[in-house]
Structures are given as C-alpha cells and as structure tokens.
Motif scaffolding. Structure first.
Motif, mmCIF file in Angstrom:
data_model
loop_
_atom_site.group_PDB
_atom_site.id
_atom_site.type_symbol
_atom_site.label_atom_id
_atom_site.label_comp_id
_atom_site.label_asym_id
_atom_site.label_seq_id
_atom_site.Cartn_x
_atom_site.Cartn_y
_atom_site.Cartn_z
ATOM 1 N N PHE A 122 1.253 -1.469 0.103
ATOM 2 C CA PHE A 122 0.173 -0.432 0.043
ATOM 3 C C PHE A 122 1.029 1.360 0.056
ATOM 4 O O PHE A 122 0.576 1.964 -0.584
ATOM 5 N N LEU A 123 1.773 1.315 0.908
ATOM 6 C CA LEU A 123 2.855 2.077 0.973
ATOM 7 C C LEU A 123 3.264 2.797 -0.485
ATOM 8 O O LEU A 123 3.641 3.288 -0.768
ATOM 9 N N SER A 124 4.164 1.198 -0.936
ATOM 10 C CA SER A 124 4.659 1.236 -2.532
ATOM 11 C C SER A 124 3.513 2.050 -3.258
ATOM 12 O O SER A 124 3.832 2.901 -3.961
ATOM 13 N N ASP A 125 2.691 2.016 -3.501
ATOM 14 C CA ASP A 125 1.675 1.875 -4.620
ATOM 15 C C ASP A 125 0.867 3.681 -4.628
ATOM 16 O O ASP A 125 0.995 4.635 -5.491
ATOM 17 N N ALA A 126 1.812 4.095 -2.876
ATOM 18 C CA ALA A 126 1.470 5.833 -2.759
ATOM 19 C C ALA A 126 2.554 6.603 -3.353
ATOM 20 O O ALA A 126 2.151 7.320 -3.907
ATOM 21 N N ASP A 127 3.631 6.075 -3.088
ATOM 22 C CA ASP A 127 4.819 6.208 -4.240
ATOM 23 C C ASP A 127 5.151 6.277 -5.252
ATOM 24 O O ASP A 127 5.443 7.217 -6.353
ATOM 25 N N THR A 128 4.306 5.398 -5.926
ATOM 26 C CA THR A 128 3.737 5.418 -7.535
ATOM 27 C C THR A 128 3.310 6.534 -7.834
ATOM 28 O O THR A 128 3.654 7.002 -8.794
ATOM 29 N N ALA A 129 2.119 6.663 -7.005
ATOM 30 C CA ALA A 129 1.247 7.987 -7.302
ATOM 31 C C ALA A 129 1.714 8.733 -7.147
ATOM 32 O O ALA A 129 1.503 9.908 -7.821
ATOM 33 N N LYS A 130 2.623 9.324 -6.095
ATOM 34 C CA LYS A 130 3.045 10.728 -6.296
ATOM 35 C C LYS A 130 4.300 10.755 -7.078
ATOM 36 O O LYS A 130 4.362 11.711 -7.377
ATOM 37 N N ASN A 131 5.049 10.084 -7.169
ATOM 38 C CA ASN A 131 6.131 10.060 -8.467
ATOM 39 C C ASN A 131 5.772 9.984 -9.847
ATOM 40 O O ASN A 131 6.562 10.778 -10.520
ATOM 41 N N ASP A 259 8.801 20.729 -7.917
ATOM 42 C CA ASP A 259 9.805 20.078 -8.262
ATOM 43 C C ASP A 259 10.694 19.657 -8.131
ATOM 44 O O ASP A 259 11.878 18.427 -7.859
ATOM 45 N N GLU A 260 11.658 21.200 -8.460
ATOM 46 C CA GLU A 260 13.229 20.721 -8.486
ATOM 47 C C GLU A 260 13.658 21.652 -7.587
ATOM 48 O O GLU A 260 14.698 21.305 -7.204
ATOM 49 N N LEU A 261 12.846 22.728 -6.818
ATOM 50 C CA LEU A 261 13.631 23.160 -5.628
ATOM 51 C C LEU A 261 13.370 22.976 -3.980
ATOM 52 O O LEU A 261 12.085 22.890 -3.918
#
Length: 358
Positions: A122-131, A259-261
């Motif tokens: 579940f945490l990994s899928d959240a990371d995928t959505a965020k990234n 995203d960059e700073l």
C-alpha cells in the motif's frame, strides 16, 4: 470510503454507515461503536456491554432479531475470498491488498492489507502515485472498501477512540481484525475504552501485523500521505471530475519549481485545494471541505498553485513570474485576480496553503 453507495440492508443507510465505520475505524454513526462478532458464542456477552447507539454485527443464528442494535450476517470475513451477506442479500467479498493488481472487482469488495507485505504494498503504491501520477485502478472503484485508512493518519479526534471493535473467534477485542488488542470477552466497556484512548495513533489498525514504530517512521517519510488518501477519495467521487485526470502534486506540478527546488516542496495536507486536469487546456480547482469545483485556464491554474504552495501573494507573484519567464509586474494582476476571485467565494488560497506547508 462510502459504504452507503454499495450496500444497504435492513434499515438501509444505517446498516451501510455502520459497516463503513467497522471497516474504516472512522466514526460515521454518531456516538455509537460498531462491534463485529465472528463467533456466535460471544454475541450475548458483547451485547451486554453495548449501549443504545451501538451496532452489533452478529453471525446468523446467534442473536435475537428483535434487538434493533443487531445486524445479522451470513458467511464470514476471515480469509481472502470469503463473503458475507446481510439478510441474505447485498454480498460483500473479501480481498487482500497484495492481490489488488490481479483482482477483478465484480461487486462490493472489502480489501484488507492483511499482512506486513500488504501494508508495504500500500505504501509502495502511494509512492508510485506521488512520483508518476498513476493510481491503482481498484482503489478508484466505488465498489471497493479499504480497511483501516485512519490508522495511517495519526491521532483520532476527541471522543472517537472506540469507533469499532472486532471480536475474534478466540474472544479478543481488537481495533479491526489485525488491530490493537483492546481486551477480551468478559472485560467491561470502560476497560476497553480506556485501552483504546491510551493507545491511539498511527498503526492502531495494523498492530498485530506490523511494528507500529516502523510504520510511524515510514509515514514520517511520507508527509503527503494524507493528501494521497484524500486524492483517492476525490477521484472516486466522479461527479465533476474528468475520467483519469492528472492531479497536480502527483507525478509533478504545474509549476516546475515545486518539483525542482527543495525549499518549495508544496503542500502536504489533505484539506488544501487540488488542481485537476479538466477538458482540453482547462484545469479544475477542487476545495476538499466544500467539494466546490471551479474551472480555470492553465495560467490561472498556475497562479492558484503558486498561491497555495507559498501561502503568500507576493511570493506567489515571484514564483509565477519565474515560471513564465516574465517580470513580476506582468503577472501580479493575474495572481491578484485569482486570489480575489476565490476570496469572493469564501476560499483564501494563501491561508489554505499556509496551513498545509511542509
């Protein structure tokens, strides 16, 4: 997730609301607690500790149907693939989170993390959505109920410590089937309430399957996690939301500097407005508390994002000017216009951002 849209039984909405409270651990049923009893031999002992505004889900054949607090179910929710029905209709199946990519959601389905691997997935899928901005399809289905989401969000509100009690076949009182041990059958109501209050916080619903300290650290590394859960809710609503929209902040922002700073990491809490792609070049700003939706052109959407992200109109002007490669005087009126427009609607974008800055 709103169970009232997928299940009704007996007195309809009340049963649906109670079932949602049992699944989520989030109070939806006034002041009452919801007890889900696995074994019929414990029903009477549980009933003796309930109050008038509680609800007891009891297996068929184990309880008097004349008690208005009791909702009878057939079947079980112990293993993936199990199914229960209420009053012989409105079936709800059980799935486990690690199998979500392979699940075919054919009807109302309760999905539990069910293991440490499920929580990690579940945490990994959240990371995928965020990234990347890609959300798992099953999570966006209105036929799906996700277990124990408030256990990812921190201390519960005053008076909500005992929202649900799962009574295992062995006679344990737990905060959900995999949750914190609150007592055993025979303990008084006050005892389990004290235990619930003393042990509130993140991870309560997963205390039997994960180390709460480790989960706390994992969530500390994801300060945006509550915003991710709220984004799922938003995408599930459908009304006024485009099919599979891009959500700014997931897979990138409209304003590249966010995203960059590192110093401009944007907002992380669930209550700040969301910007979603609309039709063509339009964007839609959604205010979570009111669910109000406002269409914006792309430059106005960038201005709104700058206001939300900085929490300050002057800083928003500077950020937008840098994004568009224009002088501050050339964008100040645009930023002010957006700020004034939403203020007239009762929404101060700078306040929303300032309260949610990371």
């Amino acid at each position: 997730m709103d169970a009232s849209s997928i299940i009704t039984s007996g007195d309809g909405l009340c049963t649906a609301t109670a079932f949602e409270q049992y699944v989520s651990g989030r109070r939806t049923l006034g002041a009452g607690a919801v007890f889900f009893v696995e074994s019929g031999e414990h029903v009477e002992a549980v009933r003796s500790q309930t109050r008038l505004d509680d609800v007891v889900f009891a297996p068929a054949g184990s309880a008097r149907r004349t008690d208005p607090r009791v909702v009878v179910y057939h079947g079980s929710l112990r293993e993936p693939g199990d199914e229960i029905t209420f009053d012989g209709a409105h079936a709800v199946g059980l799935g486990e989170y690690v199998m979500v990519p392979l699940l075919s959601i054919a009807g109302p389905t309760l999905i539990r993390q069910n293991s440490a691997e499920g929580v990690a997935a579940f945490l990994s899928d959240a990371d995928t959505a965020k990234n990347s901005g890609v959300f798992i399809d099953a999570l966006l289905s209105n036929a799906v109920l996700l277990d124990s989401l408030p256990s990812f969000l921190g201390p519960i509100r005053e008076g909500e410590a005992l929202a649900r009690v799962h009574v295992t076949a062995e006679g344990e009182y737990r905060d959900g089937p995999d949750g914190l041990l609150l007592g055993i059958v025979g303990d008084g109501r006050e005892e389990i309430e004290v235990r619930a209050r003393e042990c509130e916080g993140r991870g309560r619903g997963f205390a039997r399957i994960v180390d709460r300290g480790v989960l706390e650290a994992d969530l500390d590394d994801r300060p945006w996690f509550a915003r991710y859960l709220a984004a799922i809710e938003l995408l599930r609503e459908g009304d006024g939301v485009p099919s599979r929209p891009t959500i700014s902040g997931f897979g990138g922002h409209l304003v590249r500097a966010l995203d960059e700073l590192a110093a401009l990491s944007g907002v992380v809490c669930a209550s700040a407005p969301y910007l979603l792609t609309g039709d063509g070049d339009e964007w839609v700003l959604v205010d979570p508390p009111s669910r109000r939706r406002t269409r914006l052109g792309v430059d106005s959407a960038r201005a709104a994002e700058c206001l939300i992200a900085t929490g300050d109109e002057s800083a928003a002007v500077a950020l937008l000017a840098a994004e568009l490669g224009r002088g501050t005087s050339g964008v100040a009126s645009m930023v002010n216009e957006v700020q004034v427009r939403f203020a007239a609607m009762g929404l101060d974008l700078t306040t929303s951002g300032r309260e949610c800055l990371s």
